[in-house]
Design a protein around this motif. Structure first.
Motif, mmCIF file in Angstrom:
data_model
loop_
_atom_site.group_PDB
_atom_site.id
_atom_site.type_symbol
_atom_site.label_atom_id
_atom_site.label_comp_id
_atom_site.label_asym_id
_atom_site.label_seq_id
_atom_site.Cartn_x
_atom_site.Cartn_y
_atom_site.Cartn_z
ATOM 1 N N TRP A 140 0.798 -1.171 -0.202
ATOM 2 C CA TRP A 140 0.156 -0.021 0.193
ATOM 3 C C TRP A 140 0.877 1.051 0.075
ATOM 4 C CZ3 TRP A 140 -1.036 4.331 2.581
ATOM 5 C CH2 TRP A 140 -2.138 5.172 2.393
ATOM 6 N N LEU A 141 1.902 1.294 0.959
ATOM 7 C CA LEU A 141 2.745 2.467 0.908
ATOM 8 C C LEU A 141 3.481 2.604 -0.383
ATOM 9 C CD1 LEU A 141 4.371 1.670 4.304
ATOM 10 C CD2 LEU A 141 2.865 3.791 3.853
ATOM 11 N N ILE A 142 4.107 1.699 -1.003
ATOM 12 C CA ILE A 142 4.629 1.679 -2.335
ATOM 13 C C ILE A 142 3.713 2.475 -3.271
ATOM 14 C CG2 ILE A 142 5.531 0.311 -4.377
ATOM 15 C CD1 ILE A 142 7.831 0.714 -2.336
ATOM 16 N N THR A 143 2.589 2.039 -3.445
ATOM 17 C CA THR A 143 1.522 2.741 -4.148
ATOM 18 C C THR A 143 1.151 4.075 -3.844
ATOM 19 O OG1 THR A 143 0.640 0.323 -4.391
ATOM 20 C CG2 THR A 143 -0.517 2.250 -5.537
ATOM 21 N N TYR A 144 1.017 4.146 -2.770
ATOM 22 C CA TYR A 144 0.160 5.632 -2.491
ATOM 23 C C TYR A 144 0.919 6.665 -1.262
ATOM 24 C CZ TYR A 144 -4.200 3.130 -3.889
ATOM 25 O OH TYR A 144 -5.008 2.241 -4.333
ATOM 26 N N ALA A 145 2.088 6.236 -0.609
ATOM 27 C CA ALA A 145 2.741 6.924 0.353
ATOM 28 C C ALA A 145 3.064 8.312 -0.311
ATOM 29 C CB ALA A 145 4.024 6.432 0.898
ATOM 30 N N SER A 146 3.564 8.451 -1.636
ATOM 31 C CA SER A 146 4.003 9.459 -2.268
ATOM 32 C C SER A 146 2.831 10.551 -2.384
ATOM 33 C CB SER A 146 4.628 9.321 -3.759
ATOM 34 O OG SER A 146 3.811 8.895 -4.528
ATOM 35 N N LEU A 147 1.711 10.254 -2.522
ATOM 36 C CA LEU A 147 0.559 11.225 -2.396
ATOM 37 C C LEU A 147 0.390 11.886 -1.318
ATOM 38 C CD1 LEU A 147 -2.348 8.802 -3.875
ATOM 39 C CD2 LEU A 147 -0.805 10.184 -5.228
ATOM 40 N N PHE A 148 1.130 11.455 -0.235
ATOM 41 C CA PHE A 148 1.035 12.239 1.144
ATOM 42 C C PHE A 148 2.486 12.662 1.455
ATOM 43 C CE2 PHE A 148 -2.168 8.546 1.075
ATOM 44 C CZ PHE A 148 -3.192 9.529 1.717
ATOM 45 N N GLY A 149 3.282 12.576 0.471
ATOM 46 C CA GLY A 149 4.697 12.990 0.755
ATOM 47 C C GLY A 149 5.685 12.398 1.191
ATOM 48 N N PHE A 150 5.433 11.206 1.397
ATOM 49 C CA PHE A 150 6.304 10.296 2.056
ATOM 50 C C PHE A 150 7.162 9.509 0.890
ATOM 51 C CE2 PHE A 150 3.821 11.026 5.797
ATOM 52 C CZ PHE A 150 4.748 11.232 6.747
ATOM 53 N N ILE A 151 8.289 9.241 0.802
ATOM 54 C CA ILE A 151 9.196 8.498 -0.039
ATOM 55 C C ILE A 151 10.008 7.514 0.893
ATOM 56 C CG2 ILE A 151 9.272 10.060 -1.792
ATOM 57 C CD1 ILE A 151 11.887 11.025 -0.824
ATOM 58 N N LEU A 152 10.348 6.442 0.201
ATOM 59 C CA LEU A 152 11.219 5.158 0.672
ATOM 60 C C LEU A 152 12.720 5.790 0.552
ATOM 61 C CD1 LEU A 152 10.963 2.466 1.594
ATOM 62 C CD2 LEU A 152 11.665 1.768 -0.725
ATOM 63 N N SER A 153 13.347 6.000 1.492
ATOM 64 C CA SER A 153 14.557 6.598 1.699
ATOM 65 C C SER A 153 15.763 5.824 1.090
ATOM 66 C CB SER A 153 14.926 7.287 3.036
ATOM 67 O OG SER A 153 14.322 8.193 3.417
ATOM 68 N N TYR A 154 15.879 4.412 1.696
ATOM 69 C CA TYR A 154 16.633 3.372 1.613
ATOM 70 C C TYR A 154 16.473 2.208 0.653
ATOM 71 C CZ TYR A 154 18.615 7.028 4.576
ATOM 72 O OH TYR A 154 18.955 8.102 5.153
ATOM 73 N N PRO A 155 16.147 2.021 -0.539
ATOM 74 C CA PRO A 155 15.351 1.181 -1.476
ATOM 75 C C PRO A 155 16.673 0.310 -1.447
ATOM 76 C CG PRO A 155 15.826 3.027 -2.791
ATOM 77 C CD PRO A 155 16.297 3.482 -1.341
ATOM 78 N N LYS A 156 16.483 -1.174 -2.205
ATOM 79 C CA LYS A 156 17.573 -1.662 -2.308
ATOM 80 C C LYS A 156 18.685 -1.169 -2.942
ATOM 81 C CE LYS A 156 14.743 -6.239 -2.235
ATOM 82 N NZ LYS A 156 13.665 -7.047 -3.132
ATOM 83 N N ASP A 157 19.879 -1.792 -2.572
ATOM 84 C CA ASP A 157 21.088 -1.194 -3.440
ATOM 85 C C ASP A 157 21.167 0.334 -3.535
ATOM 86 O OD1 ASP A 157 22.056 -3.824 -3.857
ATOM 87 O OD2 ASP A 157 20.594 -3.864 -5.488
ATOM 88 N N ASN A 158 20.766 1.045 -2.559
ATOM 89 C CA ASN A 158 21.033 2.665 -2.551
ATOM 90 C C ASN A 158 22.233 3.126 -2.669
ATOM 91 O OD1 ASN A 158 21.529 3.305 0.506
ATOM 92 N ND2 ASN A 158 20.104 1.700 0.567
ATOM 93 N N PRO A 159 22.419 4.154 -2.934
ATOM 94 C CA PRO A 159 23.886 4.700 -3.209
ATOM 95 C C PRO A 159 24.389 5.266 -1.980
ATOM 96 C CG PRO A 159 22.265 6.502 -3.741
ATOM 97 C CD PRO A 159 21.348 4.968 -3.644
ATOM 98 N N PHE A 160 23.633 5.165 -0.786
ATOM 99 C CA PHE A 160 24.511 5.686 0.399
ATOM 100 C C PHE A 160 24.970 4.648 1.131
ATOM 101 C CE2 PHE A 160 20.360 8.102 -0.353
ATOM 102 C CZ PHE A 160 20.911 9.386 -0.738
ATOM 103 N N GLY A 161 24.875 3.262 0.892
ATOM 104 C CA GLY A 161 25.608 2.067 1.611
ATOM 105 C C GLY A 161 24.826 1.832 2.784
ATOM 106 N N PHE A 162 23.454 2.096 2.872
ATOM 107 C CA PHE A 162 22.596 1.750 3.782
ATOM 108 C C PHE A 162 21.929 0.353 3.417
ATOM 109 C CE2 PHE A 162 22.297 6.309 5.517
ATOM 110 C CZ PHE A 162 23.113 6.030 6.562
ATOM 111 N N ILE A 163 21.584 -0.688 4.641
ATOM 112 C CA ILE A 163 20.845 -1.645 4.214
ATOM 113 C C ILE A 163 19.578 -1.303 3.446
ATOM 114 C CG2 ILE A 163 21.988 -3.293 5.731
ATOM 115 C CD1 ILE A 163 19.582 -2.709 7.677
ATOM 116 N N TYR A 164 18.843 -2.169 2.897
ATOM 117 C CA TYR A 164 17.406 -2.144 2.368
ATOM 118 C C TYR A 164 16.381 -1.926 3.636
ATOM 119 C CZ TYR A 164 13.124 -3.328 0.221
ATOM 120 O OH TYR A 164 11.564 -3.309 -0.267
#
Ligand SMILES: [Zn+2]
Length: 175
Positions: A140-164
């Motif tokens: 649900w979040l992946i589909t709708y969170a952006s409508l409320f201004g929320f984004i997933l900061s650390y997806p898989k293989d993110n460039p910051f070196g954080f875990i998923y």
């Protein structure tokens, strides 16, 4: 906000170079000074967010509930002092600083300082666990969170070196 000097002293305590964050491409986040309580997490601890992010959370939470999706706040605002304590505790438990830095930002560089980052969980996964990815709440979040201004900061293989971190969402009203 602590001075750069204080941050450097904390980094030095952990054996990290002063330019550690730059090397990782991490940006500093100032500590929020205006916070609202958005309720208790599943462990009974109060969660705080900056007011605009908090209001967006309420809208998103209620909209999810209308779709029979349960969202719980898990962790919101975190001070630089608390971030420092979390890392000290993990070091005392025998973690290496390299491993800690894959899961925790260095103090001064956590989105949680801003009061705009929120770790979210649901009834079937109540901890920050990658299993959250398999829940209806995450879909649900992946589909709708952006409508409320929320984004997933650390997806898989993110460039910051954080875990998923499927549980970690950041409020950015410009999205
Ligand atoms: Zn988080």
């Amino acid at each position: 906000m602590k001075s750069d000097n204080q941050i450097c002293r904390i980094l030095a305590e952990f054996g990290l170079p002063p330019d550690y964050a730059d090397i990782r491409g991490l940006v500093p986040y100032a500590e929020a000074n205006d916070l609202i309580n958005i309720g208790l997490n599943p462990f009974g601890m109060p969660v705080h967010l900056e007011p605009e992010a908090g209001k967006a959370w309420y809208r998103m939470h209620d909209s999810a509930a209308e779709d029979k999706i349960i969202l719980y706040p898990l962790s919101g605002f975190r001070s630089i002092a608390l971030q420092t304590e979390i890392i000290r505790n993990k070091l005392n438990q025998g973690w290496t600083i390299e491993d800690i830095m894959k899961a925790n930002a260095p103090p001064g560089y956590s989105q949680h300082h801003s009061g705009k980052a929120l770790d979210i969980c649901t009834d079937s996964v109540k901890t920050p666990d990658v299993a959250f990815e398999k829940t209806k709440a995450f879909k649900w979040l992946i589909t709708y969170a952006s409508l409320f201004g929320f984004i997933l900061s650390y997806p898989k293989d993110n460039p910051f070196g954080f875990i998923y971190e499927p549980w970690h969402w950041y409020f950015n009203k410009n999205v």
